[in-house]
Design an enzyme around this catalytic site. Structure first.
Site, PDB file in Angstrom:
ATOM      1  N   SER A   7     -74.578  61.917  92.222  1.00 27.28           N
ATOM      2  CA  SER A   7     -74.197  63.383  92.701  1.00 27.28           C
ATOM      3  C   SER A   7     -75.483  63.870  92.828  1.00 27.28           C
ATOM      4  O   SER A   7     -76.683  63.455  92.283  1.00 27.28           O
ATOM      5  CB  SER A   7     -73.688  64.051  91.577  1.00 27.28           C
ATOM      6  OG  SER A   7     -74.568  64.121  90.277  1.00 27.28           O
ATOM      7  N   ASP A   8     -75.645  65.001  93.623  1.00 22.63           N
ATOM      8  CA  ASP A   8     -76.788  65.891  93.544  1.00 22.63           C
ATOM      9  C   ASP A   8     -76.585  66.489  92.312  1.00 22.63           C
ATOM     10  O   ASP A   8     -75.700  66.471  91.784  1.00 22.63           O
ATOM     11  CB  ASP A   8     -76.712  66.925  94.925  1.00 22.63           C
ATOM     12  CG  ASP A   8     -78.115  67.458  95.230  1.00 22.63           C
ATOM     13  OD1 ASP A   8     -78.938  67.224  94.223  1.00 22.63           O
ATOM     14  OD2 ASP A   8     -78.476  67.987  96.165  1.00 22.63           O
ATOM     15  N   TRP A   9     -78.067  66.859  91.873  1.00 17.67           N
ATOM     16  CA  TRP A   9     -78.034  67.458  90.670  1.00 17.67           C
ATOM     17  C   TRP A   9     -77.237  68.810  90.400  1.00 17.67           C
ATOM     18  O   TRP A   9     -77.563  69.788  90.818  1.00 17.67           O
ATOM     19  CB  TRP A   9     -79.477  67.795  90.140  1.00 17.67           C
ATOM     20  CG  TRP A   9     -80.052  66.506  89.408  1.00 17.67           C
ATOM     21  CD1 TRP A   9     -81.036  66.687  88.382  1.00 17.67           C
ATOM     22  CD2 TRP A   9     -80.398  65.507  89.824  1.00 17.67           C
ATOM     23  NE1 TRP A   9     -81.359  65.434  87.968  1.00 17.67           N
ATOM     24  CE2 TRP A   9     -81.032  64.557  88.899  1.00 17.67           C
ATOM     25  CE3 TRP A   9     -79.486  64.494  91.089  1.00 17.67           C
ATOM     26  CZ2 TRP A   9     -81.286  63.177  88.949  1.00 17.67           C
ATOM     27  CZ3 TRP A   9     -80.193  63.120  91.022  1.00 17.67           C
ATOM     28  CH2 TRP A   9     -80.824  62.242  90.180  1.00 17.67           C
TER      29      TRP A   9
END
Length: 797
Positions: free
Chosen positions: A232-234
């Site tokens: 995931s993106d953060w």
């Protein structure tokens, strides 16, 4: 890669809780260890253009000061190099530094398309064109992973703005996704085999990318064959179980005690299949195993700085030159260097890609060293705001020939110039032989997290430029630009004899700009994005950044130069444009075709001869575009499909060859849900930009049209255009006493009027010879015959 059987055995020996833990990080930058089985944690780090490793293991925002690393040019600069080998070298250097800092994965590159000039993160992206973006990103990943360090291509998909980026739904039709926003990812995945792909924050057509099974599983894994890990993106995960089911393997940063419990509870309740969890945990274990093979590394600071300097110089784009450049060192030459950016350089963007550089080359000092016989004068001219974070206190020039007010940068954002600073700049410029005006965007104007509000340079800078042009007429002005995203030039470039676009060129920007201005390096950068005359000309202007949680990609496939060219809209500087200190001629275009579309082996070889007609060595970027002038769907006049950057000595002649495939001629059909190659004429063009076409030739391609399923809602024209359907309809209606087609087909005038009406609807009109029974029989007969026939033409790949 770890043996699949050993990974499966290891996963089988883990508890559900341990497998759930593997699917989350253990802190902001590390995966989770499983100490009982000897599985260690590995580190992921930001670093599209330089590493950003933070000391320690925790940081609630991930923005704390990082360890020193080489700050290479940002993607907006490297994209303008059009040099895949250079991108590969930069990637390898990033990988070597990652090994030295015990980093297993570098979170980059970003390959999102520059849909709109105001996207605040455009400095992290390569281009408005998917072919160029994909080629450069694949090369960078290839170089990175040659050092046993994983690349993570991001942000998948349709992440083209920062406004409401965590929630906005990008409303994009499939053809536009397939032709514009997917190809760069597809190129990297299928050729460079990145270890990771990062999902984007936003929704795509109403579904969060982190939970989008069609994106993460059907397309990414099923169609493109991705066998790595999806991260995931953060902060992009909203429902950990739904994301896991969609194909997202690793959540970062971890919601410890929340996401892991949700996974365990879903498995216990039977809502999550064990095999889904096993697959995700196994991918994390394979990543850990890959990371174990890293050799020890060392930061070779001087060598990497030299590479950063070369990369910066190769990426600078000479937009305009009325003969003032290159500067030649000579006694008596007086150069006025105007602009705070010459003393306090801006060379990188802000946000998660910010690097703590190993050193910073200051343009003022480097120009003094490159022009030792000349007299340099300096004036700040304007204030830029606070120096970009990560630069430290950039030293001012100290050469004996340098004079200036000694004003340090102060304030923040776009700070208006005082009359005193402008007066001093005019005084310093008076009597000079040439003026170098360093202009650009203050660091507060572009960053991850927000979009720009306009694309103009600060009024203090353009006002200063106008005043210099008025006060010292006849003295040539060279505008040197330092900015991440494109800036508007049409309001001021008439006052400049030359314009050099440096972008955010990394820690060696100062020495690189001196190299290019003095001719030590021949400029060879080319625009990877169009610079419009005004923001309102942008094809996405009316559909950015959206409203009420939605942004509609209404321009479709007409992004960037595709849209400007389709509308024949004037631009300031076109896609692919860039000047040199020498000239090149294009001759002898030859196109050879082999194979056939229907057999799936169509191939084209495009050849032409390039000659360096200048008096010095230089590099030329040869660009190949494809157009389909009579397409059944709306297509751009030309699309980049191949390019090559070649080095040539003066007077040298070289043949350049490019390979094209059926895919390069095809469009994505919404009806057929696949790539379709139409038969007919295509125009193959070779040039120096999308608006500077030097050679062109038409080719004719034969292809069997794909059969469109016919039904009662298919129009009369569609039935007649289909070979099988048209013949069946004509046979059913027969002919009249005069031998002419009977019924509905007997009048050309009537056919023109009702041709767009569904055949089933025409059954209600008396006297046309069409009945419900006839339509039902035709539909059944034609489609049954098709099902029994051999498979149709193979799709373009």
């Amino acid at each position: 890669m770890a043996d699949s059987e050993s990974v499966a055995a290891l996963v089988a020996g883990l508890s559900v809780a341990q497998k759930a833990a593997l699917c989350l990080g253990s802190d902001f930058w590390h995966t989770a260890p499983v100490s009982e089985t000897g599985v260690e944690a590995i580190m992921l780090s930001d670093g599209p253009h330089g590493l950003r490793k933070q000391p320690g293991r925790t940081d609630h925002a991930g923005l704390r000061a990082s360890l020193p690393a080489t700050c290479f040019p940002t993607a907006s600069a490297l994209g303008s190099s059009w040099d895949t080998e250079l991108a590969r070298e930069v990637g390898a250097a990033l990988g070597a530094e990652a090994r030295a800092q015990d980093i297993a994965v570098v979170l980059g590159p970003g390959v999102n398309i520059k849909r709109h000039p105001l996207c605040g993160r455009n400095f992290e992206y390569f281009s408005e064109d998917p072919h160029l973006s994909g080629a450069l990103a694949a090369a960078l990943v290839d170089g990175l992973q040659s050092q046993q360090v994983g690349g993570c291509v991001k942000h998948f998909a349709a992440n083209n703005q920062e406004t409401d980026r965590m929630r906005v739904s990008a409303e994009v039709d499939e053809r536009t996704l397939r032709e514009i926003y997917f190809p760069a990812f597809e190129r990297v995945v299928t050729t460079a085999r990145p270890w990771l792909v990062m999902c984007s924050y936003n929704k795509v057509n109403g579904e969060y990318a982190s939970q989008h099974r069609w994106l993460l599983t059907d397309v990414l894994r099923g169609e493109w064959g991705f066998d790595g890990l999806v991260v995931s993106d953060w902060g992009a995960v909203h429902d950990r179980v739904a994301a896991l089911q969609a194909g997202l393997d690793l959540e970062m940063p971890p919601k410890l005690g929340v996401s892991d419990r949700a996974i365990v509870a879903a498995v216990t309740a039977g809502d999550l299949d064990d095999t889904v969890l096993d697959q995700a945990a196994g991918r994390v274990l394979r990543l850990v195993h890959r990371a174990r093979h890293r050799d020890p590394g060392a930061l070779v600071a001087e060598a990497h700085h030299a590479l950063a300097r070369r990369a910066a110089a190769q990426s600078m784009v000479l937009l305009k030159n009325e003969g003032v450049l290159p500067l030649r060192d000579a006694p008596g030459l007086t150069v006025a260097v105007i602009g705070e950016f010459a003393r306090t350089p801006r060379f990188q963007g802000a946000g998660s890609s910010q690097v703590n550089p190993t050193r910073v080359d200051v343009p003022l000092d480097e120009l003094a060293a490159a022009l030792p016989s000349a007299t340099l004068r300096f004036a700040a001219g304007y204030r830029t705001g606070d120096a970009p974070a990560g630069t430290g206190d950039a030293p001012a020039g100290t050469g004996d020939s340098l004079v200036g007010p000694g004003n340090s940068a102060a304030g923040s954002g776009d700070v208006p110039a005082s009359d005193g600073l402008a007066d001093e700049a005019v005084s310093v410029a008076t009597g000079a032989d040439v003026i170098l005006a360093f202009l650009g965007l203050p660091p507060a104007e572009e960053s991850e997290g927000f979009d720009r509000s306009h694309m103009d340079l600060p009024a203090a800078q353009t006002g200063l430029l106008a005043r210099l042009a008025e006060a010292v007429p006849g003295t040539p002005i060279v505008a040197v630009l330092c900015n991440g995203g494109a800036v508007r030039t049409s309001t001021w470039d008439h006052a400049a004899a030359a314009v050099l676009e440096c972008w955010l060129a990394g820690q060696a920007a100062g020495s690189a700009v001196a190299d290019v201005l003095t001719g030590a390096v021949n400029p060879s950068g080319r625009l990877a994005e169009t610079i419009p005359l005004r923001l309102a000309d942008c094809p996405a202007y009316l559909n950015f950044p959206g409203e009420e949680g939605h942004v509609r990609y209404g321009e479709g496939v007409f992004v960037g130069y595709r849209g400007y060219d389709a509308l024949d809209r004037r631009v300031a500087y076109p896609f692919g444009h860039g000047l040199s200190y020498c000239t090149f001629s294009y001759q002898h275009l030859q196109i050879a075709c082999t194979g056939a579309a229907d057999t799936g082996d169509l191939a084209m070889t495009v050849r032409c001869t390039i000659t360096n007609t200048g008096s010095r060595a230089g590099q030329e970027v040869v660009q190949v575009y494809v157009g389909d002038p009579a397409a059944a769907v709306a297509r751009p006049p030309r699309e980049l499909k191949a390019f090559a950057k070649i080095s040539m000595e003066p007077g040298a002649e070289r043949e350049v060859a490019f390979a094209l495939t059926a895919r390069d001629l095809s469009y994505w059909s919404a009806v057929h849900r696949r790539w379709v190659l139409e038969r007919g004429e295509f125009r193959i063009s070779v040039g120096a930009s999308s608006r500077d076409i030097r050679l062109a030739q038409d080719i004719t391609v034969e292809a069997t049209p794909p059969a469109v399923p016919l039904s009662d809602t298919s129009t009369l024209a569609e039935w007649l255009d289909d070979p099988a359907g048209g013949q069946a309809l004509r046979d059913a209606l027969g002919t009249g006493p005069d031998g002419r087609p009977a019924g509905i087909l007997g009048s050309e005038e009537l056919l023109a009027i009702i041709g767009n009406m569904p055949l089933g609807t025409l059954a209600a009109f008396p006297g046309l010879g069409v009945t419900d029974e006839l339509v039902a029989t035709l539909v059944t007969t034609v489609n049954e015959r098709r099902a029994e026939a051999a498979p149709g033409p193979r799709q373009a790949r």
